[in-house]
Design an enzyme around this catalytic site. Sequence first.
Site, PDB file in Angstrom:
ATOM      1  N   GLU A   1      -1.485  -0.937  -4.102  1.00 53.07           N
ATOM      2  CA  GLU A   1      -2.724  -0.341  -3.359  1.00 53.07           C
ATOM      3  C   GLU A   1      -2.455   1.139  -3.479  1.00 53.07           C
ATOM      4  O   GLU A   1      -1.317   1.504  -2.824  1.00 53.07           O
ATOM      5  CB  GLU A   1      -3.152  -0.731  -2.173  1.00 53.07           C
ATOM      6  CG  GLU A   1      -4.224  -0.090  -1.355  1.00 53.07           C
ATOM      7  CD  GLU A   1      -4.923  -0.659  -0.094  1.00 53.07           C
ATOM      8  OE1 GLU A   1      -5.632  -0.114   0.435  1.00 53.07           O
ATOM      9  OE2 GLU A   1      -4.401  -1.982  -0.050  1.00 53.07           O
TER      10      GLU A   1
ATOM     11  N   GLN B   1     -10.963  -1.562  -1.976  1.00 57.91           N
ATOM     12  CA  GLN B   1     -10.908  -1.780  -0.823  1.00 57.91           C
ATOM     13  C   GLN B   1     -12.328  -1.285  -0.233  1.00 57.91           C
ATOM     14  O   GLN B   1     -12.344  -0.005  -0.514  1.00 57.91           O
ATOM     15  CB  GLN B   1      -9.632  -1.250   0.014  1.00 57.91           C
ATOM     16  CG  GLN B   1      -9.754  -1.743   1.479  1.00 57.91           C
ATOM     17  CD  GLN B   1      -8.818  -1.442   2.341  1.00 57.91           C
ATOM     18  OE1 GLN B   1      -8.932  -1.785   3.347  1.00 57.91           O
ATOM     19  NE2 GLN B   1      -7.733  -0.879   1.867  1.00 57.91           N
TER      20      GLN B   1
ATOM     21  N   ASP C   1       0.840  -1.113   0.206  1.00 54.99           N
ATOM     22  CA  ASP C   1      -0.075  -0.238   0.051  1.00 54.99           C
ATOM     23  C   ASP C   1       0.980   1.250   0.095  1.00 54.99           C
ATOM     24  O   ASP C   1       1.611   1.661   0.940  1.00 54.99           O
ATOM     25  CB  ASP C   1      -1.009   0.055   1.216  1.00 54.99           C
ATOM     26  CG  ASP C   1      -1.993   0.952   1.085  1.00 54.99           C
ATOM     27  OD1 ASP C   1      -2.022   1.847   0.207  1.00 54.99           O
ATOM     28  OD2 ASP C   1      -2.865   1.124   2.143  1.00 54.99           O
TER      29      ASP C   1
ATOM     30  N   ASP D   1      -8.319   2.608  -2.985  1.00 48.69           N
ATOM     31  CA  ASP D   1      -8.730   2.872  -1.371  1.00 48.69           C
ATOM     32  C   ASP D   1      -9.018   4.211  -1.138  1.00 48.69           C
ATOM     33  O   ASP D   1     -10.227   4.693  -0.974  1.00 48.69           O
ATOM     34  CB  ASP D   1      -7.517   2.429  -0.523  1.00 48.69           C
ATOM     35  CG  ASP D   1      -7.719   2.606   0.884  1.00 48.69           C
ATOM     36  OD1 ASP D   1      -8.806   2.820   1.335  1.00 48.69           O
ATOM     37  OD2 ASP D   1      -6.819   2.307   1.617  1.00 48.69           O
TER      38      ASP D   1
ATOM     39  N   LYS E   1     -13.456  -0.558   2.935  1.00 47.29           N
ATOM     40  CA  LYS E   1     -12.834  -0.205   4.057  1.00 47.29           C
ATOM     41  C   LYS E   1     -13.747  -0.081   5.078  1.00 47.29           C
ATOM     42  O   LYS E   1     -14.385   1.134   5.225  1.00 47.29           O
ATOM     43  CB  LYS E   1     -12.035   1.061   3.983  1.00 47.29           C
ATOM     44  CG  LYS E   1     -10.754   1.156   4.870  1.00 47.29           C
ATOM     45  CD  LYS E   1      -9.784   2.217   4.535  1.00 47.29           C
ATOM     46  CE  LYS E   1      -8.347   2.272   5.349  1.00 47.29           C
ATOM     47  NZ  LYS E   1      -7.530   1.746   4.736  1.00 47.29           N
TER      48      LYS E   1
END
Length: 418
Positions: free
Chosen positions: A272, A328, A237, A306, A330
């Site tokens: 990511e 993602q 990430d 993300d 989250k």
Amino acid sequence: MKIDSVVCSGGRSGYFHIDFAAVKAGATPDGFIYRGSPKTPGFVDIVEPADAVSIMLILEDGQVAFGDCCDVVFAGVSGRDPLFRSSEGLIQLEGAVTDRLRGQPISEFRRLAKEFDDFVVDGQQLPVALRYGLTQAILHAVSLNHKETMAEVLAREYQTSVSTSPIAISVSCEPHNTLQLDRMILKRPEILPHTYFTDIESKIGRNGEKLLEHIREISSRVVAIGVEHYRPTLHFDFYGLLGDIFAQDIAMVSELIGRAAEAAGPLQLLVETPVLERTREHQIERMKTLRNELKKSGINVGIIADDWCNNLSDIRAFCDEKAADYIQIKMPDLGGINNSMEAVLYCKQHGVGAFLGGSANETDQSARISVHVALASKPDFIGSKPGLSGDEALMMQTNEMARTLELIRRRKRAALAA
């Protein structure tokens, strides 16, 4: 069955709040903390221990259902809610929220979850952290009422089927912790190390040279100490730092990702947030451009969205534009876990990979309940949580999935035998 009363308590979450804007602006590292002034509103220090609130629903028969209110590590940036503090959360839950909960029937999850996810107090929707914990508690209560697992409740109400096998886990590790990496390789999760990068000079290098060496070392270590045929996917990430290195030159970012894929050797690579823009619209466009450049160059690396992909509306926009290979989801950023369930299903319906993630900053209960959402919605993989130590989160989530699946199998066998 109805909710008789509500009890709330403050507690700890699994990690910290970190002011990402201050770190990215060059705050001076000092061990685990950073020296300097915070830049994101709501922060007192750049690194702060985070906390949580447990919402306990006392049912008419005395059973207790609960969920935990918590948020993410990098709160207050990329369109996210300000950081959550338990002292404020406890005050916000008093009065209208607890009054509305008392006496509520708990025969179904979906309707009640939406009601509290949409609940407005003093003209404003509740913070995402409170909505997250409230809907966890509601799901737990409905499962207790029906004497079934939370995964079964969700599958029935969303007309899905519970997975018959565990969902793959992407295990989060502390950056450049070699002993922890060894432990994770020995435990053989499907994806690792989900390391995050917040510094170019010390961790990535101005031309990506430190990153490439790091990836080679991980790949070599997997081959050296992993069992035969264990070939996990590598997940990193970047919080936009790859774009920062090359002044947002997408061709150069793509070329570095290609070299990273070569450095990974036999292992597949997930990247990511390689680039990061200032708005959702610009982020979607930038990610689409990068994804197309990678395809044109024949670079087989999965790109994960993300940042700026926070709520259900954001996720739908990224999916519709095919701005990433995986989204993602989250979970704390979406508020009600009903939104996370719908987000996974939307990704799957639109041919986009679903990564049911969350934050190191969650709790044991939110992590367990997340597993039930995963079993009922079947994302491609889930993120380990809480914390970044790896061992405890992997243990907790693996065991919760195993218990749930075995309970369901046992009941099915008993029903067939009856």
